[in-house]
Design an enzyme around this catalytic site. Structure first.
Site, mmCIF file in Angstrom:
data_model
loop_
_atom_site.group_PDB
_atom_site.id
_atom_site.type_symbol
_atom_site.label_atom_id
_atom_site.label_comp_id
_atom_site.label_asym_id
_atom_site.label_seq_id
_atom_site.Cartn_x
_atom_site.Cartn_y
_atom_site.Cartn_z
ATOM 1 N N GLY A 1 0.840 -1.185 0.000
ATOM 2 C CA GLY A 1 0.000 0.000 0.000
ATOM 3 C C GLY A 1 0.876 1.237 0.000
ATOM 4 N N MET B 1 -0.634 6.463 4.319
ATOM 5 C CA MET B 1 0.144 5.807 5.354
ATOM 6 C C MET B 1 1.447 5.258 4.795
ATOM 7 S SD MET B 1 -1.011 6.210 8.291
ATOM 8 C CE MET B 1 0.291 5.146 8.895
ATOM 9 N N PRO C 1 -6.080 -2.296 14.335
ATOM 10 C CA PRO C 1 -6.825 -1.269 13.595
ATOM 11 C C PRO C 1 -6.272 0.133 13.809
ATOM 12 C CG PRO C 1 -8.036 -1.899 15.553
ATOM 13 C CD PRO C 1 -6.858 -2.836 15.460
ATOM 14 N N HIS D 1 -13.907 11.821 12.245
ATOM 15 C CA HIS D 1 -12.923 11.662 11.175
ATOM 16 C C HIS D 1 -13.257 12.571 9.999
ATOM 17 C CE1 HIS D 1 -11.787 7.979 13.363
ATOM 18 N NE2 HIS D 1 -10.640 8.079 12.724
ATOM 19 N N LYS E 1 -13.509 9.566 4.898
ATOM 20 C CA LYS E 1 -13.449 8.225 5.487
ATOM 21 C C LYS E 1 -14.679 7.428 5.054
ATOM 22 C CE LYS E 1 -12.670 5.748 9.851
ATOM 23 N NZ LYS E 1 -11.576 4.937 9.274
#
Length: 265
Positions: free
Chosen positions: A8, A13, A122, A154, A158
């Site tokens: 990813g 991230m 998570p 958030h 999201k």
């Protein structure tokens, strides 16, 4: 140096991990992206803003794992099974922060852990896991006379609700209350719902703006309340936690590990 592959790698991230890897004594040796990505062939360091590091992004998972001690995964649930199969074969430890896993992924995590170290969480923030411990202790010590509600906030983009972190906090509180399994999740209230039931555990999602992630556990009793809050102000904190978890797995025997193991809980 810890040798890390990123699954990813073109995501937010993944890019954060690339930026912070050197500061955490880690070397990025593989950068895996989704099949057909427009970023294939591009240097992952250039995308992350750190300059060329000599690692091109690829959709070849097997090639991306070559030479890695640990693969850090922030991808999608449908991509995780293939990664786990290949990590088992390559004997590469796995740190995963991908959420919304189904039963198949859960079973594969257990299967993979029979061959290599595996840590799934998570939320890889150290602070969140301390919050979960504090919230569980408070729920246990205050007892059933105190109602518990969780509110998470958030950014507008999201796609899932409630957040995996809110679910993690709810699980911690549920485990702290005796007898186990007495709390029932409530995800919304509207209309004439009547008084709050003693066994309710409210979990509510707020979406908007560019909020990275706020989580508040409310413990409400007669004449007083506690509000325990964690606010994320940068995604870098999740990347640092993932890299710390990767270091924790390095050299460990096969098995399932948790962020509590990482922070010494």
């Amino acid at each position: 140096m810890l040798k890390v592959a990123i699954h990813g790698a073109s995501g937010k991230m993944g890019q954060a991990i690339v930026r912070l890897a050197a500061n955490e004594r880690a070397q990025v040796v593989g950068a895996i992206v989704s099949r057909g990505s427009s970023r294939i062939g591009r240097d992952v360091g250039e995308l992350a803003g750190t300059g060329t590091i000599g690692v091109a992004m690829s959709d070849d998972t097997s090639a991306g794992l070559l030479g890695a001690d640990v693969v850090i995964d922030f991808s999608r649930p449908e991509a995780l099974p293939r990664l786990l199969h290949l990590a088992m074969r390559a004997k590469v430890a796995v740190v995963s922060g991908t959420t919304r896993l189904d039963g198949t992924c859960e079973r594969l995590l257990d299967e993979t852990a029979q061959h290599v170290p595996v840590l799934w969480s998570p939320n890889t923030s150290i602070g969140i896991h301390v919050l979960a411990e504090i919230a569980a202790s408070a729920a246990r010590r205050l007892g059933p006379g105190y109602d518990v509600e969780i509110v998470e906030v958030h950014h507008r983009a999201k796609v899932d609700a409630p957040s995996g972190t809110a679910v993690r906090l709810a699980d911690a509180i549920r485990g702290a209350r005796e007898p186990a399994g007495t709390l029932a999740d409530v995800h919304g209230r509207e209309g004439n719902v009547g008084p709050r039931k003693a066994n309710e555990l409210g979990i509510f999602a707020v979406r908007g703006g560019d909020v990275i992630g706020d989580h508040t556990v409310h413990l409400l009793g007669p004449g007083e309340r506690l509000e325990l809050t964690h606010r994320a102000t940068s995604r870098d904190l999740f990347a640092r936690g993932a890299l710390r978890a990767a270091w924790h797995l390095h050299g460990k025997p096969p098995g399932r590990y948790t962020m509590a193991d990482v922070i010494g809980g």
